[in-house]
Design an enzyme around this catalytic site. Structure first.
Site, PDB file in Angstrom:
ATOM      1  CG  HIS A   1      -3.588   0.753  -9.519  1.00  0.00           C
ATOM      2  ND1 HIS A   1      -3.166  -0.536  -9.685  1.00  0.00           N
ATOM      3  CD2 HIS A   1      -2.813   1.285  -8.548  1.00  0.00           C
ATOM      4  CE1 HIS A   1      -2.160  -0.772  -8.855  1.00  0.00           C
ATOM      5  NE2 HIS A   1      -1.938   0.310  -8.138  1.00  0.00           N
TER       6      HIS A   1
ATOM      7  CG  HIS B 194      -5.946  -3.632 -10.011  1.00  0.00           C
ATOM      8  ND1 HIS B 194      -6.601  -2.923  -9.032  1.00  0.00           N
ATOM      9  CD2 HIS B 194      -4.708  -3.884  -9.544  1.00  0.00           C
ATOM     10  CE1 HIS B 194      -5.783  -2.757  -8.008  1.00  0.00           C
ATOM     11  NE2 HIS B 194      -4.632  -3.328  -8.290  1.00  0.00           N
TER      12      HIS B 194
ATOM     13  CE  LYS C 240       2.187  -7.609  -9.754  1.00  0.00           C
ATOM     14  NZ  LYS C 240       2.712  -7.150  -8.478  1.00  0.00           N
TER      15      LYS C 240
HETATM   16  N1  ARG Z   1       2.298   1.409  -6.254  1.00  0.00           N
HETATM   17  C1  ARG Z   1       1.525   1.340  -5.050  1.00  0.00           C
HETATM   18  C2  ARG Z   1       0.427   0.299  -5.200  1.00  0.00           C
HETATM   19  O1  ARG Z   1       0.022   0.021  -6.293  1.00  0.00           O
HETATM   20  C3  ARG Z   1       0.879   2.647  -4.679  1.00  0.00           C
HETATM   21  C4  ARG Z   1       1.837   3.768  -4.406  1.00  0.00           C
HETATM   22  C5  ARG Z   1       1.209   4.874  -3.605  1.00  0.00           C
HETATM   23  N2  ARG Z   1       2.089   5.980  -3.373  1.00  0.00           N
HETATM   24  C6  ARG Z   1       3.136   5.956  -2.543  1.00  0.00           C
HETATM   25  N3  ARG Z   1       3.862   7.040  -2.441  1.00  0.00           N
HETATM   26  N4  ARG Z   1       3.403   4.935  -1.795  1.00  0.00           N
HETATM   27  O2  ARG Z   1      -0.052  -0.225  -4.234  1.00  0.00           O
END
Ligand code: ARG
Length: 565
Positions: free
Chosen positions: A128, A125, A122
Site C-alpha cells: 500500500h 503494508h 489491517k
Molecule cells: N483495497 C484494495 C486492496 O487493498 C485496493 C482498492 C483499489 N481500488 C479500487 N477501486 N478497487 O487491495
C-alpha cells in the site's frame, strides 16, 4: 531551435513542410556530431540522387546563418551546430520564466486517481505504500500539466471480513485493548477468529449474519464497524502525514453499497446477467476472461460490484477524462473485467478513459519480505527505520547541523520514495538499506545532497534565491559542462509530459538524477565564487536555476529538499 532549423530546411527542400522535417530531425548520440542531424536517405528517392550529394547541396544552399555555428555534411547526414551563446540565452530565458515546466495541456480536464486505498482494520503494508507513493506522484505530475485532479482513497471498508471482526470483538475483544493498540489489536482478534473457525464452523455463520445486519443497516453492527474504521483511519492518517499526502475523497467501498442497485439494473437492461449457482454473473468468455460476479447468492454486492458502481458515480460526479487505478499487478484481471463490463453497458469511453496502473512487489534484501507470502512489513516501520538510520548518519557525520530531526525526516522519507520511484513501476522494489542511503549512489539522498550543496554555495554569497532578473553574459556558459547542464534543464517540460503520458513517475526520478549529475559535473569544472563579477554572476545564475529544477522535480515525486544536510 529545432523548429527554426526545420523551417530553414523546409524552405530549401521542395515538397517537405516544417512539420515533416521536424519529425525527421534527430538528436545525434554524441555532442561532436552536432545538436541536430537531418538524415537525407528519404530524399534520395524523390530527387534521384545519392543521399550524401543531396546533403552537400542543401548545406551549400543554407550557407551562413546567424543562429548556427556551422552545418556539416557527414555522409548522408546534415549535422547542425547551434550557436552556443544563442542556445544558452534561449534556455536561460525560457527556464527563468516563473512556473517553468507547467503547462495548460490539461486545462478543463479532470483526472481521478484512485490510490492508496488500504483495507480497514489491517495495517498499511509496503504494498500500500507503493500505491500511495506512485499515486501521489501522478497527482503532482498531472496537476503540473494543468489537469484538475481528484485524489480518491477507495478504502476497503466493506465486506464479510467485518462480520468476522464483529464476532471476534464480541467474543474475545475489549474496548480498552482496541483503543490502546488500534489496528494491531483488530488484527489479533481477526487471526483468533480464523483459528477458532477452523474448529467451529458455526462462527462463520455468525459472521455472515452480522455482515447481513450491516447490509440491512442494523445500528449496533454499523456502530461497531464505524468505530473500527475510525480507529484505522487515525493510523492511516499518521502515515499520510509523514508522507505529506492528502486526499480529496475517502469514499470507500461502503459508500457504494447502496449504489450497486443501479449496476444490477443497467446490467439487466442490457441483458448481461446470467444466473450461476445462485449468483449473478456477466460472462466475458468472448474476451478471454473469467466471468465477472456482480451479485452473490444472498443478494449482496462484492468488490467488483462496488467498483462498477464507483465508475458510474465518479463519471457523474467528476466528469473525468481519465480515471486511473493504482494497485498491484495481481488486480490486473479484476480491473480488466470491471472495465469490460462498463463498456458492455454501452459506455464507449471505458476503452480510453479507464486505466489500470499496476506495479510490482516489494522485497527486503535477503528475501525476508514479500507482499504475497506473508511475513509482512508495515509502511510505518519502514519509514521510521529509514528516518532513524539517517538520523544516525547525521549524528556521526554532521552533529552540528541545525534542525537535525527535520532533515532526517525529509531525507529518510525521501530515500524510500526515490527508491520506489526510480525504476519502472512494474519492476519489483528491493529494500537494501546500504543502497538506499548511499549518498554517492543513484539515490534520493544523493539528489537532495546536490541540492543542499547548491544552496550552500548561494548562502556563501548571502543569496537565498538568486536574482533571476540580472543580465548575464551568456557566452560565459558555453563550456561543455555548462551546456550539458543547460540541455538537461531545457528538457524539463517534455519530461513531465512524457511521465504523464506513460503514467510513469520514474521518468521524473531519472530526470532529477540526470540534472544532479550534470550539476555536479558543472560545479566540478567551473568555480562559481570567483573574482570576476561577470563570470561569478553567470555561473551562479545557472547554479540557482539547476537548484530550482532539482527542488521542483523532486517535488513531483513527493520529496522535500532540506537547505542544509
Ligand atoms: N483495497 C484494495 C486492496 O487493498 C485496493 C482498492 C483499489 N481500488 C479500487 N477501486 N478497487 O487491495
Amino acid at each position: 531551435m529545432k523548429t527554426k532549423i526545420a523551417e530553414l530546411l523546409a524552405s530549401k527542400i521542395e515538397g517537405f513542410d516544417t512539420q515533416k522535417v521536424e519529425q525527421l530531425l534527430e538528436v545525434p548520440p554524441k555532442a561532436d556530431m552536432g545538436d541536430f542531424a537531418f538524415p537525407c536517405f528519404q530524399l534520395a528517392k524523390v530527387f534521384r540522387k545519392a543521399p550524401n550529394m543531396i546533403a552537400a547541396d542543401i548545406a551549400e544552399q543554407i550557407g551562413e546563418q546567424p543562429f548556427l555555428a556551422k552545418v556539416e555534411v557527414k555522409g548522408a547526414y546534415l549535422n547542425f551546430f547551434v550557436d552556443k551563446t544563442i542556445f544558452v540565452r534561449q534556455v536561460m530565458e525560457r527556464a527563468c520564466q516563473p512556473g517553468y515546466g507547467k503547462s495548460d495541456l490539461g486545462e478543463g480536464k479532470t483526472v481521478c486517481i484512485d490510490y492508496s486505498s488500504p483495507n480497514v482494520a489491517k495495517k498499511f503494508h509496503v504494498g500500500h505504500l507503493r500505491t500511495t507513493i506512485i499515486g501521489n506522484s501522478l497527482y503532482k505530475i498531472f496537476t503540473k500539466l494543468g489537469y484538475q485532479v481528484e485524489r480518491i482513497n477507495h478504502l476497503g471498508d466493506w465486506g464479510t471480513q467485518f462480520g468476522k471482526l464483529i464476532v471476534a470483538y464480541k467474543k474475545w475483544g475489549s474496548k480498552e485493548a482496541v483503543e490502546e493498540n488500534g489496528i494491531a489489536e483488530l488484527m489479533n482478534i481477526y487471526v483468533k477468529f480464523h483459528e477458532e473457525a477452523e474448529k467451529d464452523d458455526s462462527l462463520n455463520d455468525e459472521a455472515r449474519a452480522w455482515f447481513t445486519k450491516m447490509e440491512q443497516g442494523d445500528q449496533e453492527a454499523l456502530e461497531i464497524w464505524q468505530w473500527f474504521k475510525d480507529i484505522s483511519l487515525i493510523e492511516y492518517k499518521k502515515t499520510y502525514e509523514m508522507l505529506g499526502i492528502e486526499f480529496d475523497s475517502y469514499a470507500g467501498e461502503s459508500f457504494y453499497c447502496d449504489k450497486s442497485k443501479r449496476v444490477i439494473d443497467e446490467c439487466n437492461a442490457k441483458n448481461l446477467l446470467e444466473e450461476s449457482e445462485g449468483a449473478y454473473i456477466v460472462r466475458l468468455d468472448e474476451y478471454n476472461m473469467a466471468p465477472c460476479i456482480v451479485m452473490k447468492k444472498d443478494g449482496s454486492s462484492i468488490y467488483a460490484t462496488r467498483d462498477l458502481a464507483a465508475v458510474l458515480y465518479r463519471k457523474d460526479t467528476y466528469h473525468f477524462d481519465k480515471c486511473i487505478y493504482v494497485t498491484g499487478l495481481e488486480q490486473k484481471l479484476h480491473f480488466a473485467q470491471v472495465f469490460k463490463v462498463i463498456e458492455l453497458l454501452g459506455y464507449e469511453w471505458a476503452k480510453e478513459q479507464l486505466v489500470h496502473v499496476p506495479y510490482g512487489l516489494v522485497s527486503l534484501k535477503g528475501g525476508k519480505l514479500s507482499t504475497r507470502k506473508g511475513n509482512i512489513i508495515y509502511a510505518e516501520d519502514i519509514l521510521n527505520e529509514s528516518v532513524n538510520r539517517i538520523h544516525e548518519i547525521i549524528e556521526e557525520k554532521n552533529p552540528n547541523l541545525p534542525d537535525k530531526a527535520d532533515v532526517a525526516h525529509k531525507v529518510g522519507v525521501g530515500a524510500i520514495l526515490f527508491n520506489d520511484l526510480y525504476n519502472q513501476r512494474i519492476k519489483d522494489v528491493v529494500f537494501d538499506w546500504d543502497k538506499i542511503h548511499n549518498f554517492d549512489g543513484e539515490t534520493g539522498p544523493y539528489v537532495q545532497y546536490t541540492y543542499a550543496r547548491a544552496a550552500s554555495i548561494l548562502r556563501k554569497r548571502n543569496l537565498s534565491e538568486f536574482d533571476m532578473d540580472c543580465c548575464i553574459d551568456c557566452s560565459i556558459l558555453t563550456d561543455d559542462a555548462s551546456i550539458a547542464l543547460l540541455k538537461e534543464i531545457n528538457r524539463y517540460p517534455e519530461v513531465i509530459k512524457a511521465a504523464a503520458d506513460r503514467l510513469e513517475p520514474s521518468v521524473v526520478a531519472r530526470y532529477a538524477m540526470a540534472v544532479a549529475q550534470a550539476f555536479n559535473k558543472f560545479y566540478h569544472d567551473n568555480q562559481c565564487i570567483v573574482e570576476d563579477e561577470e563570470v561569478c554572476n553567470a555561473r551562479l545564475k545557472l547554479l540557482s536555476l539547476a537548484k530550482t529544477i532539482l527542488r521542483d522535480s523532486l517535488g513531483l515525486l513527493g520529496i522535500e529538499c532540506p537547505e542544509q544536510m
